[in-house]
Design an enzyme around this catalytic site. Structure first.
Site, PDB file in Angstrom:
ATOM      1  N   TRP A  73       6.856   1.721   9.268  1.00  0.00           N
ATOM      2  CA  TRP A  73       6.811   1.484   7.832  1.00  0.00           C
ATOM      3  C   TRP A  73       7.597   2.639   7.238  1.00  0.00           C
ATOM      4  O   TRP A  73       7.200   3.800   7.347  1.00  0.00           O
ATOM      5  CB  TRP A  73       5.368   1.483   7.331  1.00  0.00           C
ATOM      6  CG  TRP A  73       5.232   1.072   5.899  1.00  0.00           C
ATOM      7  CD1 TRP A  73       5.287  -0.193   5.408  1.00  0.00           C
ATOM      8  CD2 TRP A  73       4.999   1.927   4.776  1.00  0.00           C
ATOM      9  NE1 TRP A  73       5.105  -0.178   4.048  1.00  0.00           N
ATOM     10  CE2 TRP A  73       4.933   1.100   3.630  1.00  0.00           C
ATOM     11  CE3 TRP A  73       4.854   3.302   4.605  1.00  0.00           C
ATOM     12  CZ2 TRP A  73       4.715   1.604   2.356  1.00  0.00           C
ATOM     13  CZ3 TRP A  73       4.644   3.808   3.339  1.00  0.00           C
ATOM     14  CH2 TRP A  73       4.569   2.952   2.220  1.00  0.00           C
ATOM     15  N   ASN A  99       4.468   9.041  14.068  1.00  0.00           N
ATOM     16  CA  ASN A  99       3.728   8.470  12.934  1.00  0.00           C
ATOM     17  C   ASN A  99       3.324   9.626  12.031  1.00  0.00           C
ATOM     18  O   ASN A  99       2.715  10.584  12.503  1.00  0.00           O
ATOM     19  CB  ASN A  99       2.493   7.729  13.476  1.00  0.00           C
ATOM     20  CG  ASN A  99       1.456   7.429  12.408  1.00  0.00           C
ATOM     21  OD1 ASN A  99       0.269   7.443  12.668  1.00  0.00           O
ATOM     22  ND2 ASN A  99       1.880   7.157  11.205  1.00  0.00           N
ATOM     23  N   GLY A 100       3.676   9.550  10.746  1.00  0.00           N
ATOM     24  CA  GLY A 100       3.320  10.628   9.826  1.00  0.00           C
ATOM     25  C   GLY A 100       4.523  11.034   8.992  1.00  0.00           C
ATOM     26  O   GLY A 100       5.531  10.325   8.931  1.00  0.00           O
ATOM     27  N   LYS A 463      -3.030  -9.442  -6.132  1.00  0.00           N
ATOM     28  CA  LYS A 463      -2.841 -10.403  -5.034  1.00  0.00           C
ATOM     29  C   LYS A 463      -1.561 -11.177  -5.253  1.00  0.00           C
ATOM     30  O   LYS A 463      -0.754 -11.339  -4.353  1.00  0.00           O
ATOM     31  CB  LYS A 463      -4.046 -11.346  -5.013  1.00  0.00           C
ATOM     32  CG  LYS A 463      -4.554 -11.812  -3.718  1.00  0.00           C
ATOM     33  CD  LYS A 463      -5.263 -10.842  -2.834  1.00  0.00           C
ATOM     34  CE  LYS A 463      -4.983  -9.412  -2.935  1.00  0.00           C
ATOM     35  NZ  LYS A 463      -5.693  -8.504  -2.144  1.00  0.00           N
ATOM     36  N   GLU A 466       1.580  -8.947  -4.847  1.00  0.00           N
ATOM     37  CA  GLU A 466       1.782  -8.517  -3.452  1.00  0.00           C
ATOM     38  C   GLU A 466       2.555  -9.539  -2.623  1.00  0.00           C
ATOM     39  O   GLU A 466       3.392  -9.177  -1.809  1.00  0.00           O
ATOM     40  CB  GLU A 466       0.416  -8.324  -2.757  1.00  0.00           C
ATOM     41  CG  GLU A 466      -0.180  -6.956  -2.879  1.00  0.00           C
ATOM     42  CD  GLU A 466      -1.503  -6.843  -2.124  1.00  0.00           C
ATOM     43  OE1 GLU A 466      -1.660  -5.871  -1.385  1.00  0.00           O
ATOM     44  OE2 GLU A 466      -2.386  -7.717  -2.267  1.00  0.00           O
ATOM     45  N   HIS A 482      -2.806  -3.996 -28.488  1.00  0.00           N
ATOM     46  CA  HIS A 482      -2.378  -2.597 -28.593  1.00  0.00           C
ATOM     47  C   HIS A 482      -1.086  -2.329 -27.839  1.00  0.00           C
ATOM     48  O   HIS A 482      -0.891  -1.243 -27.286  1.00  0.00           O
ATOM     49  CB  HIS A 482      -3.497  -1.663 -28.104  1.00  0.00           C
ATOM     50  CG  HIS A 482      -4.735  -1.756 -28.940  1.00  0.00           C
ATOM     51  ND1 HIS A 482      -4.761  -1.407 -30.260  1.00  0.00           N
ATOM     52  CD2 HIS A 482      -5.984  -2.208 -28.654  1.00  0.00           C
ATOM     53  CE1 HIS A 482      -5.969  -1.609 -30.759  1.00  0.00           C
ATOM     54  NE2 HIS A 482      -6.740  -2.111 -29.795  1.00  0.00           N
ATOM     55  N   LYS A 582      -0.636  -3.088   6.032  1.00  0.00           N
ATOM     56  CA  LYS A 582      -2.068  -3.328   5.830  1.00  0.00           C
ATOM     57  C   LYS A 582      -2.828  -2.012   5.663  1.00  0.00           C
ATOM     58  O   LYS A 582      -3.730  -1.915   4.851  1.00  0.00           O
ATOM     59  CB  LYS A 582      -2.637  -4.129   7.001  1.00  0.00           C
ATOM     60  CG  LYS A 582      -4.103  -4.431   6.836  1.00  0.00           C
ATOM     61  CD  LYS A 582      -4.386  -5.894   6.974  1.00  0.00           C
ATOM     62  CE  LYS A 582      -5.778  -6.263   6.542  1.00  0.00           C
ATOM     63  NZ  LYS A 582      -5.840  -6.645   5.127  1.00  0.00           N
TER      64      LYS A 582
HETATM   65  C1  G6P Z   1      -2.608  -1.272   1.391  1.00  0.00           C
HETATM   66  C2  G6P Z   1      -2.780  -2.768   1.589  1.00  0.00           C
HETATM   67  C3  G6P Z   1      -3.789  -3.307   0.570  1.00  0.00           C
HETATM   68  C4  G6P Z   1      -5.102  -2.525   0.682  1.00  0.00           C
HETATM   69  C5  G6P Z   1      -4.874  -1.017   0.523  1.00  0.00           C
HETATM   70  C6  G6P Z   1      -6.124  -0.222   0.859  1.00  0.00           C
HETATM   71  O1  G6P Z   1      -2.002  -1.024   0.175  1.00  0.00           O
HETATM   72  O2  G6P Z   1      -1.538  -3.424   1.426  1.00  0.00           O
HETATM   73  O3  G6P Z   1      -4.042  -4.680   0.843  1.00  0.00           O
HETATM   74  O4  G6P Z   1      -5.969  -2.955  -0.331  1.00  0.00           O
HETATM   75  O5  G6P Z   1      -3.864  -0.598   1.447  1.00  0.00           O
HETATM   76  O6  G6P Z   1      -6.433  -0.426   2.204  1.00  0.00           O
HETATM   77  P1  G6P Z   1      -7.837  -0.075   2.836  1.00  0.00           P
HETATM   78  O7  G6P Z   1      -7.688  -0.349   4.299  1.00  0.00           O
HETATM   79  O8  G6P Z   1      -8.068   1.388   2.548  1.00  0.00           O
HETATM   80  O9  G6P Z   1      -8.837  -0.939   2.178  1.00  0.00           O
END
Ligand code: G6P
Length: 587
Positions: A73, A99-100, A463, A466, A482, A582
Site C-alpha cells: 500500500w 512494512n512501515g 461507505k 469509499e 450554515h 482494509k
Molecule cells: C481503513 C478501512 C476502513 C476502516 C478503517 C479502520 O480506513 O478502509 O474500512 O473502517 O481502516 O479500520 P479498523 O480495522 O481499525 O476498524
C-alpha cells in the site's frame, strides 16, 4: 504499509509465499512482488496490482529454497512496478521487503548518495537495502543490527542475501512481525494468519532474528542472543469463500444477522465484573474510519444510559491533541482489525494516563487486543471486503451492550433487544437497484440526519464514497443552512435519514430548505408516512420500527447495500476499492 512474507522451505517456498500474500492483501494491494533464491542466485518478479497478477507473471522456480514476498500500500513513491518490493541493493547483494515508514529516509538517502549510491526507486524502503550492502561485517547479523540502528520510524523487514545460505534476516520496530518454524519450514509474516496451526514467535520492538530452515536465533539490539517463548497459534484463517455471492461485501452485509447472533452468544455470559468495579468519570471512544463512526454512536449510548460525559475522537487526532485524561477516564478503542496504526498509537498514549482501556476488535490476536486491559470480541467473523459492513453493525451493538453492562437488569434487557434485532434483520433485506441507478451518475451526494441519524448519515456517506468514488458528504441536518446550502444545485441528491419522531419536524424543515433550492430528496425512515411528507421525496424507503436505540443498525444496512449497488453499476470492484486498504498499519 504493506504485508510481508518470508519463507525457507526446500519444496514449496514460492507457493507458501503466494498463499501468505493472498491472506495479507487486507494490508494493501497496490503492487506485489517476490524474490526467490536458488543455487543460481536471486530472481525477482514484481507487478502493479494484486497477488493474482503476480502469480501470473512469475515463472515457477521449483528449486528455490528461500523467498520473500510483499503486497504494498503505497506511502512513498507512486504505485508502479519500479516501486514494488522486493527491493535489491545496487550491488545485488541484498533483497528486502519492508512494512512501515522510514521517517529519516531523506537524510539517510542524501548521505548514501554522497557515498556513491544510486537509488532505483522512490521508496523510503530502499535505504534499508542500501545500508545492508554498505558494510562488510563478518557476521550478517552484525550487519543487520548496524543498518537497523540507523533507521527511525516504523519497520518490519525481511532481508535475504545473494548467497547459498538458507537464512532470512529480520528486524522489527512498531510494525508487526511473527515467525513460524517447524518441520523444516520457516515462515516470517506480518500476521500469524499466514501460518499453519501450531506455535509461533511474536517479535517485539528492536528485536532481531536470523531465521533458518529449522532454527530461529533471536538477538537484542546489543547483538546478544535472547531466548523467546513461543505462543500458540489461535489465528489460523479459515478459508473464506464468497459462498455464491458475487462479492465479499454483499456476502458480509447479508451475514449481519448471524454476526449479531454470535455477538449475543459471546457476550451473554461475559464477565463484566472487573469493568463494573472501575470508578469512571468520563469516557473517550477512539477509532478510525467506520470504527470512528461506531465510536460516535457509542458515545451517545454512554451519555444516554450512564449519564456520563462521553466523547468520540478519531485516533489520528487523539494521538497529538490536548486530551485531558486521568486514571478515572475509561478509554474505549474500536478497531475491526486491531492493527490500525493510529488506533494502536492512541491506545499507547492513553495507557500512560489510565489503566481503564477496553478494546473492541474482531481479531482476538491483534496488537490492539494485546495492549488493552480488556478486549471485547465484536464477533463479526472474518470480514474480507475493504469497506466495513457487518463489523460496523457489531461494533455499534457491542457498544450498546457495554454501555448497558453496568447494571444486570439493563444488560439482560439490552441482550434481548440485540437478539430481536438480529431476528428482524434476517427478514429485512431490500432491493435498492432503482435507488442506486438514480444516483450512480451523480458527482456529488449529500446525506443529512440529526442525532443518531446524523452518525448513520456519516457512515452512509463514507461507505458510498469509499467504493463508488462519488464525492459524498454528510451533515447534521441543522447545519445545512450554515454554509452547505451554497452547494445545492438543481437536482443535487440529498439522502435524508429520519428515524427519530421527537425531532422529525426539524429534520424535515432542513430537508425542505434544500428542496426549495432545487435538491432531489430521498428518504430513509421508520416513521409513518403522515409524519414525513412522503410526497416531497423522489423515493422513500420505509424500515420496520425496531427499538429506537438500535434502529441505527437497521438504517445502516440499506445504505451499505446502496453503496454496493452503485459501485457495481459503475464497474468498480467493491471488495478492493482503489487507494484503500482494509487495515492501515502506517500513520
Ligand atoms: C481503513 C478501512 C476502513 C476502516 C478503517 C479502520 O480506513 O478502509 O474500512 O473502517 O481502516 O479500520 P479498523 O480495522 O481499525 O476498524
Amino acid at each position: 504499509m504493506c504485508g510481508i512474507v518470508g519463507v525457507i522451505d526446500s519444496k514449496d517456498c514460492q507457493k507458501i509465499v503466494f498463499e501468505g500474500l493472498k491472506k495479507l492483501q487486507y494490508r494493501g494491494y497496490d503492487s506485489a512482488g517476490i524474490c526467490l533464491k536458488n543455487d543460481k542466485g536471486l530472481h525477482t518478479y514484481k507487478t502493479k496490482g494484486t497477488i493474482d497478477s503476480l502469480i501470473k507473471k512469475s515463472p515457477e522456480i521449483k528449486d528455490a529454497y528461500v523467498a520473500i514476498g510483499h503486497t504494498r500500500w503505497a506511502t512513498h513513491g507512486e504505485v508502479s512496478e519500479k516501486n514494488a518490493h522486493p527491493i535489491t541493493s545496487l550491488n545485488g547483494e541484498w533483497a528486502i521487503v519492508h512494512n512501515g515508514i522510514i521517517e529519516n529516509f531523506e537524510e539517510l538517502k542524501d548521505n548514501l548518495v554522497k557515498e556513491g549510491h544510486v537509488f532505483k526507486t522512490e521508496t523510503d524502503s530502499e535505504v534499508i537495502a542500501s545500508l545492508l550492502s554498505l558494510k562488510n561485517f563478518k557476521n550478517d547479523v552484525e550487519n543487520l543490527i548496524w543498518a537497523t540502528k540507523k533507521l527511525k520510524g516504523s519497520y518490519a523487514f525481511c532481508a535475504m542475501k545473494n548467497d547459498k545460505e538458507r537464512s532470512i534476516f529480520i528486524a522489527k520496530n512498531k510494525s508487526p512481525l511473527y515467525i513460524y518454524c517447524k518441520d523444516n519450514t520457516s515462515i516470517v509474516a506480518s500476521d500469524p494468519i499466514c501460518f499453519p496451526e501450531g506455535e509461533y514467535y511474536k517479535m517485539e520492538d528492536l528485536e532481531f532474528a536470523q531465521v533458518s530452515q529449522s532454527e530461529v536465533i533471536f538477538y537484542n539490539i546489543k547483538g546478544e542472543k535472547i531466548i523467546k517463548q513461543p505462543i500458540t497459534n489461535m489465528a489460523v484463517m479459515q478459508d473464506v469463500s464468497k459462498n455464491g455471492y458475487e462479492h465479499f461485501m454483499l456476502k458480509e452485509i447479508y451475514e449481519t444477522p448471524e454476526a449479531l447472533q454470535n455477538l449475543y452468544t459471546n457476550l451473554k455470559d461475559y464477565d463484566f465484573s472487573k469493568i463494573k468495579k472501575w470508578w469512571i468519570n468520563k469516557v473517550k471512544l477512539i477509532g478510525c474510519g467506520t470504527a470512528f463512526h461506531s465510536c460516535l454512536m457509542g458515545a451517545r449510548f454512554f451519555k444516554k444510559f450512564l449519564k456520563i460525559d462521553a466523547e468520540a475522537i478519531t485516533a489520528s487526532e487523539f494521538r497529538y491533541d490536548y486530551e485531558i485524561l486521568d486514571s478515572t477516564t475509561l478509554c474505549i478503542f474500536v478497531s475491526q482489525s486491531g492493527e490500525t496504526a493510529d488506533t494502536i498509537a492512541a491506545a499507547e498514549k492513553a495507557k500512560k494516563f489510565t489503566k481503564k482501556i477496553i478494546s473492541l476488535t474482531n481479531v482476538a490476536h491483534s496488537t490492539l487486543a494485546s495492549i488493552s486491559s480488556i478486549t471485547l470480541p465484536i464477533s463479526a467473523g472474518p470480514e474480507i471486503a475493504v469497506a466495513s459492513t457487518k463489523a460496523y453493525c457489531c461494533q455499534v451493538a457491542a457498544l450498546y451492550l457495554l454501555a448497558n453492562a453496568f447494571t444486570e437488569k439493563r444488560f439482560d434487557k439490552a441482550l434481548k433487544k440485540i437478539k430481536r434485532l438480529s431476528n428482524i434483520l434476517e427478514r429485512f433485506y431490500v432491493n435498492l437497484g432503482k435507488f442506486a441507478f438514480d444516483i450512480a451518475g451523480e458527482n456529488s451526494i449529500f446525506f443529512i440526519g440529526r442525532g443518531a441519524d446524523y452518525v448513520t448519515a456519516l457512515e452512509g456517506a463514507l461507505k458510498l464514497k469509499e467504493i463508488s468514488y462519488i464525492n459524498c458528504n454528510a451533515f447534521a441536518a441543522g447545519e445545512l443552512k450554515h454554509g452547505v446550502l451554497t452547494l445545492i444545485e438543481k437536482e443535487t441528491p440529498v439522502i435524508v435519514i429520519a428515524t427519530d419522531k421527537k425531532i422529525i419536524e426539524k429534520t424535515m424543515n432542513s430537508a425542505f430548505e434544500a428542496k426549495a433550492r432545487g435538491a432531489k430528496l430521498y428518504l430513509i425512515t421508520a416513521l409513518p408516512p403522515h409524519l414525513v411528507n412522503i410526497e416531497k421525496f423522489e423515493m422513500c424507503l420505509s424500515l420496520p420500527n425496531v427499538d429506537k436505540d438500535l434502529i441505527c443498525v437497521l438504517t445502516t444496512i440499506p445504505l451499505q447495500l446502496l453503496a454496493y449497488n452503485v459501485a457495481v453499476m459503475k464497474g468498480n470492484n467493491p471488495d478492493m476499492p482503489r487507494n484503500l486498504a482494509k487495515a492501515v498499519t502506517v500513520e
